[in-house]
Design a protein around this motif. Sequence first.
Motif, PDB file in Angstrom:
ATOM      1  N   UNK A 132      14.057   0.402   0.484  1.00  0.00           N
ATOM      2  CA  UNK A 132      14.549   0.949  -0.775  1.00  0.00           C
ATOM      3  C   UNK A 132      16.074   0.966  -0.803  1.00  0.00           C
ATOM      4  N   UNK A 133      16.692   1.254   0.328  1.00  0.00           N
ATOM      5  CA  UNK A 133      18.148   1.339   0.387  1.00  0.00           C
ATOM      6  C   UNK A 133      18.813   0.013   0.025  1.00  0.00           C
ATOM      7  N   UNK A 134      18.199  -1.115   0.389  1.00  0.00           N
ATOM      8  CA  UNK A 134      18.842  -2.412   0.164  1.00  0.00           C
ATOM      9  C   UNK A 134      18.273  -3.183  -1.022  1.00  0.00           C
ATOM     10  N   UNK A 135      17.101  -2.768  -1.526  1.00  0.00           N
ATOM     11  CA  UNK A 135      16.491  -3.545  -2.613  1.00  0.00           C
ATOM     12  C   UNK A 135      16.120  -2.713  -3.825  1.00  0.00           C
ATOM     13  N   UNK A 136      16.224  -1.394  -3.747  1.00  0.00           N
ATOM     14  CA  UNK A 136      15.849  -0.553  -4.872  1.00  0.00           C
ATOM     15  C   UNK A 136      14.345  -0.369  -4.956  1.00  0.00           C
ATOM     16  N   UNK A 137      13.895   0.025  -6.145  1.00  0.00           N
ATOM     17  CA  UNK A 137      12.484   0.331  -6.327  1.00  0.00           C
ATOM     18  C   UNK A 137      11.642  -0.880  -6.656  1.00  0.00           C
ATOM     19  N   UNK A 138      10.920  -1.387  -5.686  1.00  0.00           N
ATOM     20  CA  UNK A 138      10.000  -2.518  -5.868  1.00  0.00           C
ATOM     21  C   UNK A 138       8.595  -1.994  -5.607  1.00  0.00           C
ATOM     22  N   UNK A 139       7.789  -1.909  -6.644  1.00  0.00           N
ATOM     23  CA  UNK A 139       6.491  -1.271  -6.520  1.00  0.00           C
ATOM     24  C   UNK A 139       5.328  -2.233  -6.402  1.00  0.00           C
ATOM     25  N   UNK A 140       4.184  -1.684  -6.025  1.00  0.00           N
ATOM     26  CA  UNK A 140       2.865  -2.319  -6.043  1.00  0.00           C
ATOM     27  C   UNK A 140       2.642  -3.356  -4.945  1.00  0.00           C
ATOM     28  N   UNK A 141       3.668  -3.769  -4.215  1.00  0.00           N
ATOM     29  CA  UNK A 141       3.438  -4.707  -3.113  1.00  0.00           C
ATOM     30  C   UNK A 141       2.546  -4.056  -2.062  1.00  0.00           C
ATOM     31  N   UNK A 142       2.801  -2.776  -1.795  1.00  0.00           N
ATOM     32  CA  UNK A 142       2.064  -2.088  -0.743  1.00  0.00           C
ATOM     33  C   UNK A 142       0.618  -1.794  -1.071  1.00  0.00           C
ATOM     34  N   UNK A 143       0.239  -1.868  -2.330  1.00  0.00           N
ATOM     35  CA  UNK A 143      -1.170  -1.631  -2.666  1.00  0.00           C
ATOM     36  C   UNK A 143      -1.927  -2.937  -2.916  1.00  0.00           C
ATOM     37  N   UNK A 144      -1.259  -3.917  -3.495  1.00  0.00           N
ATOM     38  CA  UNK A 144      -1.932  -5.172  -3.833  1.00  0.00           C
ATOM     39  C   UNK A 144      -2.238  -5.987  -2.579  1.00  0.00           C
ATOM     40  N   UNK A 145      -1.230  -6.181  -1.737  1.00  0.00           N
ATOM     41  CA  UNK A 145      -1.383  -7.076  -0.589  1.00  0.00           C
ATOM     42  C   UNK A 145      -2.471  -6.603   0.385  1.00  0.00           C
TER      43      UNK A 145
END
Length: 374
Positions: free
Chosen positions: A291-304
Amino acid sequence: MPRSEMAVHDDQPLSFAARLMSEWQKGDRSRLARLLIGALFVVVIAMFAASIMTGAANASLGNVLQWLLGVGGAEQALSARDRIIILDIRLPRAVLGLLVGASLAVSGAVMQGLFRNPLADPGLVGVSSGASLGAVLLIVLGSTFFGPLFAIFGFYALPIAAFLGGLGTTLLLYRIATRSGQTSVATMLLAGIALGALAGAATGVLIFVADDKQLRDLTFWGLGSLAGANWTKILSAGPIIIAALAVVPFLARGLNALTLGEATAFHMGIPVQRLKNIAIVSVAASTGASVAVSGGIGFVGIVVPHVLRLVIGPDHRYLLPASALLGGTLLIFADMIARTVVPPAELPIGIITAFAGAPFFLWILLRGRSHMGL
């Protein structure tokens, strides 16, 4: 059919897709998982190479490899401008995408194993919001209240602040959602929504007091992007992510045992409390650094992890490395779309993952609501 003809027929080599289908039909998930991990390793290399070639500068993979290896005509293979674009923009961006994608996907797989439900994800249950709060707190107030932190830790200060925010949220979430050794998925989701809203409100206050430059940076950063990728960011977040990813495979046996319940896992000789502590710290560290280097990127952790679990089963010995490879591949691919869909502007990558992940999350919810008490 004559026996000789049957032998010739059985000895004919199968295509890779046919082998996967054959293993699926036979129910041999372990061999299927190994085949899939090998395939994903090849795919992630190909996607990494495609990411380096994709962009406004016209540089083929052959020219890039020729220049990197220093073989005949290397200096003429790429112009000075193209070398700067590849080495200072595209390559760090691809490396950061691989690290962040692997981090988010593995964090999701670990949380789903720890909470024993398929809806656990750092973005959905407020962990990413807590990490964002820690990072925003340092960005906005770093020059006043947290100057000594920057002086001591340098460019590691931001990932550390995000890690502490994510760790605090994860510990609080686990404390709220778990009772008598049992974790309620409904409580977890509702508590995650509440904690995410609380962290979002605090982040909003900080954004309100930010200056114009900080406000522009935070607005774009909050949507998720790899646009600011550089080697400094990789050096700050990369070691934390790699360390967390290196620890996680040692949790596979314990996570497998947890699927039977904490009491059963304890009687199988698993140090349950230590396992939970290591898992929570690993998730918070990798999510916070990402999060510190890329900001809020969602749904990768649930889909994959969910897709892979449908294909290769719940065995974390294979699920965790497969999640790392597929998560990195998908985020590099999403970043390529973000760079090319609206040129010369760039679409925040968090928008792309939300468009793809939100419908999938709804499908998971509707498909399994009868089994989750929702």
